[in-house]
Design an enzyme around this catalytic site. Sequence first.
Site: not given
Length: 329
Positions: A196, A206, A223, A239, A254, A280, A319
Amino acid sequence: MYPLRRNRRLRANEVIRSLVRETIITPNDFLVPLFVVEGKGIKEEIASMPNYFRFSLDLLEKEVKELWNLGLKAILLFVKVPDALKDNKGTEALNPNGLMQRAIKTVKNACPDMLVMTDVALDPYSSYGHDGIIQHGKVLNDETVDILAEMSVSHAKAGTNFVAPSDMMDGRILSIREALEDEGFFDTGIMSYSAKYASGFYGPFRDALDSAPVEAKNIPKDKKTYQMDYANRHEALRETEMDIDEGADIVMVKPGLAYLDIVREVKNEFDIPVAVYQVSGEYAMIKAAAEKGWLDHNQIMMESTVAFKRAGADIIASYFAKDIVKLIS
């Protein structure tokens, strides 16, 4: 002299093109993200995500049944937590009667066979909008992981099929797996957000959950200390390998479209189901360009979705899932 082999013979019309098509999209490819809010009779459109909605539990039930009837059999739940219930430790995440826990039960009561995956991270519950506990301007890793493990057990008790840790804390997959096993939830799966990235494509999401990092003294502004640097490729493989070793059943990349190289690398390297999240920002860009008349909505929607599967994704969180299934049916 022309070659004896003419590749255009296999492109001459839609019938032959469909017969030799390498990548086929079906309803079984999709994981449908759903946003849940408190209240009753609520279906509110997300301003930055046109034609996508937050649902109260009563209308979530209706939406889930519609998805199932369309052949969409897997959902990924997110909750929008009221500000009054947020704190630095994500206390509300452990509430056995919290919104997520009730959402899981609502879905299972409405459609018992629907595969339910649940978001595991603190940012929807955090007063600071971060995926972990903040102390002295730093996101704490191990203390956060302890809460994520408890949160996962709480979701399992409510009936989720898979937990989906999206936080990117180190070691959280092993802690979650051990916590689930200790409580007897041997069959509860883990879909890890393994690669991610700290991406600019998350903005509308968000907005949907009111979970952006707050701007305040001694609060990290982004982040980047726990999500991955988008310049890195080999790190994604490290990872992912660690998450598999710790007990992940499915791994995720992602965002999606800007990271197709990572999807393919992960798929080539590891014999495990690979998910990708068409996030999104990707959704919003297509919607905005189509609204302006600059792009053909359905063509770009399908082209980008095929790209995920062609790159190696087994599961596509999108979506667009409902729109695509309606179009291809």
